[in-house]
Design a protein around this motif. Structure first.
Motif, PDB file in Angstrom:
ATOM      1  N   ALA A 198      46.040  29.902  39.455  1.00  0.00           N
ATOM      2  CA  ALA A 198      45.378  31.177  38.569  1.00  0.00           C
ATOM      3  C   ALA A 198      45.203  30.676  37.412  1.00  0.00           C
ATOM      4  O   ALA A 198      43.468  30.968  36.719  1.00  0.00           O
ATOM      5  N   PHE A 203      38.932  42.906  32.948  1.00  0.00           N
ATOM      6  CA  PHE A 203      38.281  40.643  33.046  1.00  0.00           C
ATOM      7  C   PHE A 203      36.845  41.528  32.359  1.00  0.00           C
ATOM      8  O   PHE A 203      36.030  40.453  31.569  1.00  0.00           O
ATOM      9  N   TYR A 249      45.485  41.366  40.867  1.00  0.00           N
ATOM     10  CA  TYR A 249      44.599  40.419  40.728  1.00  0.00           C
ATOM     11  C   TYR A 249      43.866  39.493  41.024  1.00  0.00           C
ATOM     12  O   TYR A 249      42.531  39.338  41.447  1.00  0.00           O
ATOM     13  N   ILE A 250      45.274  38.829  41.830  1.00  0.00           N
ATOM     14  CA  ILE A 250      44.399  37.355  42.149  1.00  0.00           C
ATOM     15  C   ILE A 250      44.332  37.840  43.483  1.00  0.00           C
ATOM     16  O   ILE A 250      43.336  37.211  44.013  1.00  0.00           O
ATOM     17  N   TYR A 260      39.120  34.302  33.397  1.00  0.00           N
ATOM     18  CA  TYR A 260      40.078  34.688  32.404  1.00  0.00           C
ATOM     19  C   TYR A 260      40.884  33.437  31.484  1.00  0.00           C
ATOM     20  O   TYR A 260      41.042  33.336  30.167  1.00  0.00           O
ATOM     21  N   ASN A 261      41.462  33.279  32.139  1.00  0.00           N
ATOM     22  CA  ASN A 261      42.760  32.005  31.711  1.00  0.00           C
ATOM     23  C   ASN A 261      41.745  30.527  31.391  1.00  0.00           C
ATOM     24  O   ASN A 261      42.617  30.373  30.388  1.00  0.00           O
ATOM     25  N   CYS A 276      40.181  37.329  42.389  1.00  0.00           N
ATOM     26  CA  CYS A 276      40.755  35.957  41.567  1.00  0.00           C
ATOM     27  C   CYS A 276      40.105  34.840  40.766  1.00  0.00           C
ATOM     28  O   CYS A 276      40.706  34.804  39.821  1.00  0.00           O
ATOM     29  N   SER A 326      47.650  34.235  29.389  1.00  0.00           N
ATOM     30  CA  SER A 326      47.993  35.003  30.037  1.00  0.00           C
ATOM     31  C   SER A 326      49.161  35.412  30.357  1.00  0.00           C
ATOM     32  O   SER A 326      49.983  33.994  30.214  1.00  0.00           O
ATOM     33  N   GLY A 368      49.794  41.229  38.507  1.00  0.00           N
ATOM     34  CA  GLY A 368      49.291  39.677  38.554  1.00  0.00           C
ATOM     35  C   GLY A 368      48.859  39.506  39.963  1.00  0.00           C
ATOM     36  O   GLY A 368      47.996  38.443  39.913  1.00  0.00           O
ATOM     37  N   GLU A 375      37.319  36.002  38.769  1.00  0.00           N
ATOM     38  CA  GLU A 375      38.057  36.238  37.743  1.00  0.00           C
ATOM     39  C   GLU A 375      38.647  36.213  36.642  1.00  0.00           C
ATOM     40  O   GLU A 375      38.618  36.294  35.615  1.00  0.00           O
ATOM     41  N   PHE A 376      39.983  35.874  37.495  1.00  0.00           N
ATOM     42  CA  PHE A 376      41.573  36.162  36.742  1.00  0.00           C
ATOM     43  C   PHE A 376      41.204  34.553  36.063  1.00  0.00           C
ATOM     44  O   PHE A 376      41.760  33.634  34.923  1.00  0.00           O
ATOM     45  N   CYS A 397      47.322  30.668  35.227  1.00  0.00           N
ATOM     46  CA  CYS A 397      48.311  31.381  33.999  1.00  0.00           C
ATOM     47  C   CYS A 397      48.994  30.640  32.770  1.00  0.00           C
ATOM     48  O   CYS A 397      49.623  29.993  33.671  1.00  0.00           O
TER      49      CYS A 397
END
Length: 692
Positions: A181, A119, A142-143, A153-154, A147, A159, A139, A149-150, A183
């Protein structure tokens, strides 16, 4: 990247078609292309389908796939076979897949797939068109660990989540956790109509089934922080309360089977409620079962934008009859007929569930009165208005009242946060103490004394009657003895007088002496009999007096016991009243504390919002969250201390009550002992008596 996405196997686009969410990805201006007919058809679909579409000139659809295509277009100018052959001959593709048409490959340049390296690296690069794919296990990892940061990121780029290779039976995972999250592309096995697929189809059925859903605001804005595992309401989002009352079903089955309904909620982990709300089984009625259950209440839905409601009907063997997925943000309140779908989300023509849906704003505990006051402010007049109305009812007009300056009020802490020795709330001195003398003036005790006095007086009257009867019998017996003695004596004297008259006094000297001896003997016998009778009567009288004294002593002792029991019962009643009074005072104190805490919290939030040192809204939001978090912790601690203080007061009161009972017990024992001593003294003071 602001859209969740899904797609369909077949779709068509008519004239002047565009999509507002996807236009910025292509150019600064939307494309308006006149197309009479457009269709894309897939040959040999793969189990793993990954969709994302953009509008491109000349309005082709770019779809990430793993198999061959057949694309049909109808447009004004098409490539000739010679031109297409030239393009194919000059095309050199160095990717992993070579079985792809060069024209289609040339269109794939709006999302660049890259290997995910972290990330922090993605944030440093900040390239919005780069997309990374994640195995569902990766996934979830990472969550679980990153979580936030995920989610961030989205917000910047796309993703894609795909099922892990171990799902050889083509099962599906729960897509909701990845939607939480942010996605964009959550891939599923479309050939398996399980719960995950039902959630996917039900969710994207919303927004006119266009295949796109706009993510909530806090999942798109870079200045907002969102934790999918948060249990508190998200800033800017009002938590909701959803209530579903299942009334009946219609045309569920043409068989005589038992049915029941399950109502579940899917969303954030704190909002997800499964296998908890179900109706009773209505036997032998698949046509129009009536459930009429109590409402299923989802008391706190932290994030309604991501939550979906699932209503599923099962038969008595737990086999699904039909189901329906309803996004909570598009749910309509009121009485509704919910049409059911199959496991594959195909519409069922007749089966419906009739239910009553109620949607409200979530109100935390302790703030119900505040919400009621805000919703109906006219019903909650201020103290000044109430006083003004009271004065007006007494004939005093508003013009007769002058405005006077109001002095500042000192703020008093609601709970002992500063000085721990500070006494607040009810004090035991405000509870009236129990005095034994006051208990003796109670009506119940006075009634008992009156009854005991009446019983004692009745006993004394009986004793007096017994004495009179014995005295009368004794006197009668003595009178008879005296009368008999006098009669015998008189007989002897008369006999002597007759003899003297007949024979002369000189000739009756011997008779005279004999008569005197007889009289003396008669007198002596009489005295002896009288002494015996008097002795017997004395014993009988003394025995009666002793018996009377014992009965009176026993009566008095019983009275003392009754008085002691009555005083004890009265004291216990007074103790119960003390406890009730203390509980009422504690309840009032608790309510006042909660009200003051709510007021204090509102004032602090208001002061933060009015603070000019906060330059932007995000800082104010953070300050408000911090204040609310601190207030929650502080208020919880204050209430704990208040509960401990109230418990100590209860224990202190019970200890005082135990002491009162002990004092009463000793006083009662002293009275009983005193009564016994008086009875013993009265017994020893009895002397032999006789009534002659």
């Amino acid at each position: 990247m602001e859209c969740f996405s899904c797609s369909q196997l077949k779709f068509s686009i008519t004239k002047s078609t565009t999509h507002p969410c996807l236009t910025p990805l292509v150019s600064n201006k939307p494309f308006h292309t006149k197309i009479e007919y457009f269709r894309l058809r897939v040959k040999n679909p793969c189990p793993y389908m990954f969709f994302f579409s953009f509008f491109l000139p000349p309005v082709f659809v770019c779809i990430f796939w793993q198999h061959d295509w057949v694309v049909y277009t109808k447009q004004g100018d098409d490539l000739t076979q010679e031109d297409e052959a030239v393009v194919v001959a000059n095309y050199h593709y160095t990717g992993a897949t070579t079985n792809i048409h060069p024209l289609l490959s040339g269109l794939v340049n709006y999302a660049h797939p890259v290997k995910f390296q972290g990330f922090d690296i993605a944030e440093e690069r900040n390239i919005h068109y780069q997309m990374s794919s994640f195995n569902e296990s990766v996934g979830l990892g990472y969550i679980k660990t990153q979580c936030i940061e995920f989610v961030n990121y989205n917000k910047r780029q796309m993703s894609r989540i795909y099922p892990k290779g171990a799902r050889v039976e083509s099962s599906n995972y729960m897509p909701q956790i990845f939607w939480n999250a942010g996605c964009q592309m959550v891939s599923l096995n479309f050939q398996t109509p399980d719960l995950g697929m039902q959630l996917n189809q039900g969710k994207f059925e919303y927004n006119a089934s266009c295949g796109y859903l706009l993510k909530p605001d806090f999942m798109r804005r870079p200045d907002r922080i969102f934790d999918p595992f948060s249990e508190s309401p998200v800033d800017g989002v009002i938590a909701a309360t959803c209530s579903v009352k299942v009334i009946s079903g219609q045309f569920l089955s043409d068989k005589r089977i038992g049915t029941y309904v399950e109502v579940d909620m899917y969303g954030l982990p704190t909002d997800t409620i499964r296998k908890e709300h179900r109706t009773r089984v209505v036997p032998n009625n698949g046509l129009n079962p009536v459930y009429n259950e109590e409402a299923f209440i989802f008391r706190k839905v932290v994030l309604p934008d991501l939550a979906v409601l699932r209503i599923a009907v099962y038969d008595e063997n737990s086999k699904m009859i039909g189901q329906r997925i309803l996004p909570l943000d598009g749910l309509q309140a009121g009485y509704r007929h919910v049409s059911l779908r199959t496991e594959g989300n195909f519409p069922l023509s007749l089966p419906t569930v009739f239910c009553y849906i109620e949607l409200k704003t979530y109100v935390p505990d302790g703030l119900g009165d505040l919400v009621d006051a805000l919703s109906a402010p006219l019903q909650y007049l201020s103290q000044a208005e109430k006083r003004a109305e009271a004065l007006k009812s007494m004939g005093i007009e508003e013009n007769d009242i002058s405005d006077v300056p109001v002095g500042g009020k000192k703020k008093v802490p609601t709970t002992p946060t500063g000085d721990k020795n500070m006494k607040l709330g009810p004090d035991l001195s405000s509870i009236p103490k129990i005095d034994g003398e006051l208990l003796k003036s109670d009506k119940a005790f006075m009634k008992l004394l009156k009854k005991q006095s009446k019983d004692l007086e009745s006993l004394k009257k009986k004793h007096t009657k017994d004495k009179e009867m014995m005295q009368k019998s004794h006197c009668t017996l003595v009178d008879k003895m005296v009368s008999r003695h006098d009669k015998d004596k008189l007989t002897q004297e008369k006999n002597l007088e007759k003899a003297i008259k007949k024979k002369g006094e000189s000739n009756c000297s011997d008779l005279k002496v004999e008569t005197e001896n007889r009289v003396k003997s008669l007198v002596n016998d009489h005295k002896g009999k009288v002494r015996e009778v008097v002795s017997s009567q004395t014993k009988e009288w003394s025995s009666m007096i002793t018996r009377h004294s014992a009965e009176i002593s026993e009566y008095l002792e019983q009275h003392i016991y009754q008085q002691c029991d009555t005083l004890k019962k009265l004291m216990i009643q007074q103790h119960e009243e003390q406890l009730k009074l203390l509980e009422m005072m504690h309840d009032r104190e608790t309510k006042e504390t909660k009200s003051q805490q709510a007021k204090q919290s509102m004032e602090m939030v208001k002061s933060v919002n009015q603070d000019k040192s906060c330059k932007n809204k995000a800082e104010k939001d953070r300050r408000v969250r911090e204040v609310q978090s601190n207030n929650t912790k502080k208020f919880v601690e204050e209430r704990k201390r208040l509960a401990m203080k109230q418990e100590r007061e209860k224990e202190q009161l019970k200890k005082q009550q135990d002491e009162d009972l002990e004092v009463l017990r000793k006083s009662n024992e002293k009275l009983i002992e005193q009564q016994r001593q008086e009875a013993q003294e009265a017994k020893l003071a009895i002397k032999p008596e006789a009534v002659v």
